[in-house]
Write an enzyme that holds these catalytic residues in place. Structure first.
Site, short mmCIF file in Angstrom:
data_model
loop_
_atom_site.label_atom_id
_atom_site.label_comp_id
_atom_site.label_asym_id
_atom_site.label_seq_id
_atom_site.Cartn_x
_atom_site.Cartn_y
_atom_site.Cartn_z
N ARG A 7 35.09 49.70 46.01
CA ARG A 7 34.90 49.93 47.45
C ARG A 7 34.02 51.15 47.61
NH1 ARG A 7 40.52 50.70 50.01
NH2 ARG A 7 40.73 48.44 50.12
N ARG B 297 40.39 58.60 53.40
CA ARG B 297 39.53 57.44 53.09
C ARG B 297 38.22 57.45 53.89
NH1 ARG B 297 42.50 53.08 51.18
NH2 ARG B 297 44.29 53.79 50.01
N LYS C 264 47.88 57.51 51.16
CA LYS C 264 46.56 57.33 51.76
C LYS C 264 46.50 58.00 53.14
CE LYS C 264 46.58 52.76 51.69
NZ LYS C 264 46.45 51.34 52.04
N LYS D 239 43.99 58.17 56.76
CA LYS D 239 42.85 57.51 57.42
C LYS D 239 42.40 58.26 58.67
CE LYS D 239 44.01 53.07 55.51
NZ LYS D 239 44.39 51.68 55.72
N CYS E 289 42.63 39.86 56.87
CA CYS E 289 42.46 40.64 55.65
C CYS E 289 41.96 39.69 54.56
CB CYS E 289 43.79 41.24 55.24
SG CYS E 289 44.94 39.99 54.64
N CYS F 269 43.70 39.59 46.20
CA CYS F 269 44.67 40.66 46.50
C CYS F 269 45.98 40.44 45.75
CB CYS F 269 44.94 40.73 48.00
SG CYS F 269 46.11 42.05 48.36
N CYS G 216 50.16 39.89 54.18
CA CYS G 216 51.45 40.49 53.83
C CYS G 216 51.71 41.64 54.80
CB CYS G 216 51.44 40.97 52.36
SG CYS G 216 50.69 42.59 52.13
N CYS H 258 46.76 44.85 56.56
CA CYS H 258 45.34 45.25 56.50
C CYS H 258 44.50 44.60 57.60
CB CYS H 258 44.74 44.89 55.14
SG CYS H 258 45.61 45.63 53.77
FE1 SRM Z 1 44.47 47.44 53.02
C1 SRM Z 1 46.20 47.65 50.14
C2 SRM Z 1 42.36 45.29 51.58
C3 SRM Z 1 42.36 47.92 55.57
C4 SRM Z 1 47.01 48.82 54.85
N1 SRM Z 1 44.30 46.65 51.14
C5 SRM Z 1 45.15 46.92 50.09
C6 SRM Z 1 44.58 46.28 48.80
C7 SRM Z 1 43.71 47.31 48.14
C8 SRM Z 1 45.62 45.69 47.84
C9 SRM Z 1 46.11 46.59 46.74
O1 SRM Z 1 46.64 47.69 47.00
O2 SRM Z 1 46.00 46.19 45.58
C10 SRM Z 1 43.74 45.14 49.44
C11 SRM Z 1 42.56 44.64 48.59
C12 SRM Z 1 42.37 43.16 48.79
C13 SRM Z 1 41.11 42.65 48.18
O3 SRM Z 1 41.19 41.81 47.27
O4 SRM Z 1 40.02 43.04 48.61
C14 SRM Z 1 43.43 45.72 50.80
N2 SRM Z 1 42.67 46.83 53.41
C15 SRM Z 1 41.97 45.86 52.76
C16 SRM Z 1 40.71 45.48 53.50
C17 SRM Z 1 39.57 45.07 52.59
C18 SRM Z 1 41.05 44.39 54.54
C19 SRM Z 1 39.84 43.73 55.15
O5 SRM Z 1 39.85 42.50 55.08
O6 SRM Z 1 38.95 44.37 55.68
C20 SRM Z 1 40.50 46.79 54.28
C21 SRM Z 1 39.74 47.80 53.48
C22 SRM Z 1 39.45 49.00 54.28
C23 SRM Z 1 38.58 50.00 53.58
O7 SRM Z 1 37.37 49.79 53.52
O8 SRM Z 1 39.12 51.02 53.14
C24 SRM Z 1 41.94 47.26 54.45
N3 SRM Z 1 44.65 48.29 54.83
C25 SRM Z 1 43.69 48.26 55.80
C26 SRM Z 1 44.26 48.58 57.08
C27 SRM Z 1 43.51 48.59 58.40
C28 SRM Z 1 42.84 49.90 58.67
O9 SRM Z 1 42.89 50.83 57.86
O10 SRM Z 1 42.26 50.02 59.75
C29 SRM Z 1 45.62 48.82 56.86
C30 SRM Z 1 46.68 49.11 57.94
C31 SRM Z 1 46.55 50.45 58.54
C32 SRM Z 1 47.41 51.45 57.84
O11 SRM Z 1 47.00 51.96 56.81
O12 SRM Z 1 48.54 51.65 58.32
C33 SRM Z 1 45.84 48.66 55.44
N4 SRM Z 1 46.32 48.19 52.53
C34 SRM Z 1 47.23 48.66 53.43
C35 SRM Z 1 48.45 48.98 52.72
C36 SRM Z 1 49.74 49.58 53.34
C37 SRM Z 1 49.67 51.05 53.34
C38 SRM Z 1 50.92 51.69 53.84
O13 SRM Z 1 50.82 52.50 54.74
O14 SRM Z 1 52.00 51.38 53.34
C39 SRM Z 1 48.23 48.63 51.37
C40 SRM Z 1 49.23 48.75 50.20
C41 SRM Z 1 49.36 50.16 49.72
O15 SRM Z 1 48.59 51.05 50.00
O16 SRM Z 1 50.33 50.35 48.98
C42 SRM Z 1 46.89 48.13 51.30
FE1 SF4 Z 2 46.38 42.12 50.59
FE2 SF4 Z 2 48.43 42.32 52.20
FE3 SF4 Z 2 46.27 43.80 52.63
FE4 SF4 Z 2 46.14 41.23 53.06
S1 SF4 Z 2 47.48 42.64 54.17
S2 SF4 Z 2 44.65 42.42 51.90
S3 SF4 Z 2 47.47 40.41 51.53
S4 SF4 Z 2 47.61 43.98 50.91
#
Ligand code: SRM
Ligand code: SF4
Length: 570
Positions: free
Chosen positions: A84, A154, A216, A218, A435, A441, A480, A484
């Protein structure tokens, strides 16, 4: 390892395994270099290293569609890395784009670029043996993947609306400054991936500390009236306050976040809360104070309770606010009023105040690839070859071809049309988001990106049936409960439970300032469509004039409004 970061000194506080790993890693070095150079039988990093490489912006994944087949063939999963990039405000030059496009074509398993909802791109499917080559490519075009994953600040978001350019430019400059100011200072990225020499033997991280943040973090900057960055999903947000066409400062918010655990009442989503107003030149000081408080006070013994919103809840909002003022020596003034009107990008050709043109392209789910009739990847790269300025990735996973001169416009328009980049889409499709989810993922429970078109086809059909096709509804899927796809800030949100089973959330609002509430639990796609048909029918006949779907769901008591997520969400 000292215990000075313990949430409560009196309790027998245990650091998580991740905290211990960070502490012992010597600023994210660990054993990565050795594992990179040793060519054993596996294409994977060890568990510890796969945690540490996240600090360098990479995730180890495997193709989940192939897991079973490979298991039966006694092969290890098809491991590869996702990288990323760091791209504050989503701005990338066309030259940089071309290099990335070229790399993806030649070195990846999937051949696609994925725009994310945090204004950057991900490249999936890079084999471990090729991983250094992508860092070299990024370095040569002045990009990197530092601080795009794990327990750091981030990629910093900035409204991408290209029309109000004068303000946009100023707010974007603050975005870049914030991103740089809060960046890890360790040289480990350059040593490991770019073979640069260790420049000093004593490193230190004045802002982030040796064990970095507990979780993390943001940050987003937004220019009302467009809440295109979804400020309430962020730990720290800055709302640009504009008076007489001038940026006079920012309202500051803290503690937004969306992820939950199914049925775990100790987790909840939260809207960010207003701290007050500051002048623009106080932004770095305030940001540094917020982040160092989260560093010092955040929970390091439970990662599920470690994000800023839990720290604020653990200590109390007023105490948190006072500490920011104490550390920064800045007193918050009363917040200025502002309004949000929308979140969706504006599409098509738009002229900015300088007379330059911007072409805002809808990229379904941010996935850049060539399909049978839409050649997104080829078309955008053709445009990049002749357009020497910049592209902007939006927080809705779309792409702006920005700063186009009047003389370039016709040529770019011809390319866009011939490659199928400009199409007519329904409003609901243009606003929808999912997402990534399967197959890359590792945390996915249900389909996300791949099932979104199925739901949209049905929703369009339902909207036509009830004469509501011209209406917009914010519909989002997350595979899930990590959320995201920002489903909990949508009017109709799905959160995956297991294969083809989702929780259905309703009642978020159009502008992203209300959290959605659970309506039905663990239902399959057929039941989802059936229920949405009934609800949209009701909306079409019972709504007040211009009433949005999310507001209708609250007024009609289909779901209860969430006023306090801690008590009302579950
Ligand atoms: Fe996310 C983890 C994809 C925005 C909350 N996210 C992941 C991972 C990296 C899975 C992993 O940990 O192994 C996913 C990768 C999937 C893949 O194959 O690409 C993933 N997140 C994404 C993306 C690509 C979704 C999208 O379709 O655009 C976004 C990447 C953003 C970036 O460029 O950095 C993405 N993730 C978000 C958002 C939305 C936002 O930030 O506006 C959230 C919810 C907001 C928040 O943080 O509360 C989000 N992602 C998570 C979480 C839960 C974090 C937590 O607070 O518990 C995880 C899991 C973790 O961190 O343990 C996670
Ligand atoms: Fe993966 Fe869950 Fe984030 Fe979707 S919401 S990209 S399934 S970690």
């Amino acid at each position: 390892m000292t215990k000075k970061n313990c949430l409560n000194e009196n309790k027998n506080c245990q650091f998580t395994k991740e905290e211990q790993l960070k502490y012992a890693s010597n600023y994210f070095r660990g054993n990565i270099k050795h594992e990179l150079e040793s060519h054993g039988v596996t294409n994977a990093f060890s568990e510890d290293s796969s945690f540490l490489i996240r600090f360098h912006g990479m995730y180890q994944q495997d193709n989940r569609d192939l897991r079973r087949e490979r298991f039966l063939q006694k092969l290890e999963p098809l491991y590869s890395m996702m990288i990323r990039c760091r791209l504050p405000g989503g701005i990338i030059t066309s030259k940089q784009w071309l290099e990335i496009d070229n790399y993806v074509k030649n070195y990846t398993l999937y051949g696609t670029i994925r725009l994310t909802n945090r204004q950057t791109f991900q490249i999936h499917g890079i084999l471990k043996k090729n991983i250094k080559s992508i860092h070299k490519v990024l370095y040569n075009i002045q990009l990197d993947s530092i601080a795009t994953a794990n327990d750091v600040n981030r990629n910093v978001l900035c409204s991408s609306n290209p029309i109000e350019t004068m303000i946009h430019k100023e707010v974007y400059e603050w975005t870049k400054k914030l991103s740089n100011h809060l960046l890890p200072k360790t040289n480990s990225y350059f040593e490991i991936w770019l073979d640069q020499k260790k420049i000093s033997t004593t490193e230190n991280e004045p802002i982030l500390g040796k064990t970095y943040l507990p979780r993390k973090f943001k940050t987003a900057l937004v220019i009302p009236p467009h809440n295109d960055v979804d400020i309430h999903a962020n730990d720290m947000s800055f709302i640009a306050i504009i008076r007489s066409n001038k940026l006079i400062g920012f309202n500051v918010l803290v503690g937004g976040g969306l992820s939950i655990d199914h049925n775990n009442k100790n987790t909840w989503p939260s809207l960010a809360k207003e701290l007050g107003f500051i002048q623009s030149d106080n932004i770095l000081s305030i940001a540094e104070s917020i982040i160092t408080i989260q560093r010092d006070w955040g929970n390091r013994s439970n990662r599920k309770n470690a994000k800023t919103r839990y720290t604020i809840n653990n200590f109390g909002f007023d105490i948190f606010k006072k500490e920011i003022e104490k550390r920064s020596c800045i007193t918050f003034k009363q917040s200025y009023p502002y309004i949000f009107l929308n979140r969706t990008d504006q599409f098509g050709w738009k002229q900015d105040i300088y007379g330059n043109w911007n072409l805002i392209l809808f990229i379904p789910n941010g996935r850049i690839f060539n399909s049978n009739n839409i050649f997104l990847k080829a078309g955008i790269s053709e445009i990049a070859k002749i357009h020497s300025k910049k592209f902007i990735i939006t927080a809705n996973q779309n792409l702006v071809i920005a700063n186009i001169s009047s003389s370039e416009k016709d040529r770019i328009n011809d390319i866009a049309i011939s490659y199928g980049l400009i199409q007519k889409y329904s409003k609901i499709r243009l606003s929808a988001m999912s997402c990534v989810s399967f197959p890359t993922c590792p945390l996915a429970m249900a389909e996300g990106e791949r099932i979104l078109p199925f739901f949209l086809d049905h929703l369009e059909h339902i909207l036509i049936k009830y004469n509501m096709f011209s209406e917009d509804i914010i519909f989002r899927i997350s595979g899930c409960p990590n959320g995201c796809g920002r489903s909990l800030l949508s009017e109709i949100g799905l959160i995956g439970k297991s294969i083809n089973r989702y929780n259905l959330y309703l009642g978020g609002n159009y502008i992203g300032t209300r959290i959605a509430k659970l309506y039905l639990e663990n239902i399959d796609s057929e039941e989802i469509i059936k229920n949405l048909d009934i609800l949209i029918h009701r909306w079409s006949s019972e709504r007040n004039i211009n009433e949005r779907f999310g507001d209708f769901c609250i007024r009609s008591k289909i779901v209860k409004e969430i006023l306090n997520p801690i008590s009302d969400f579950w």
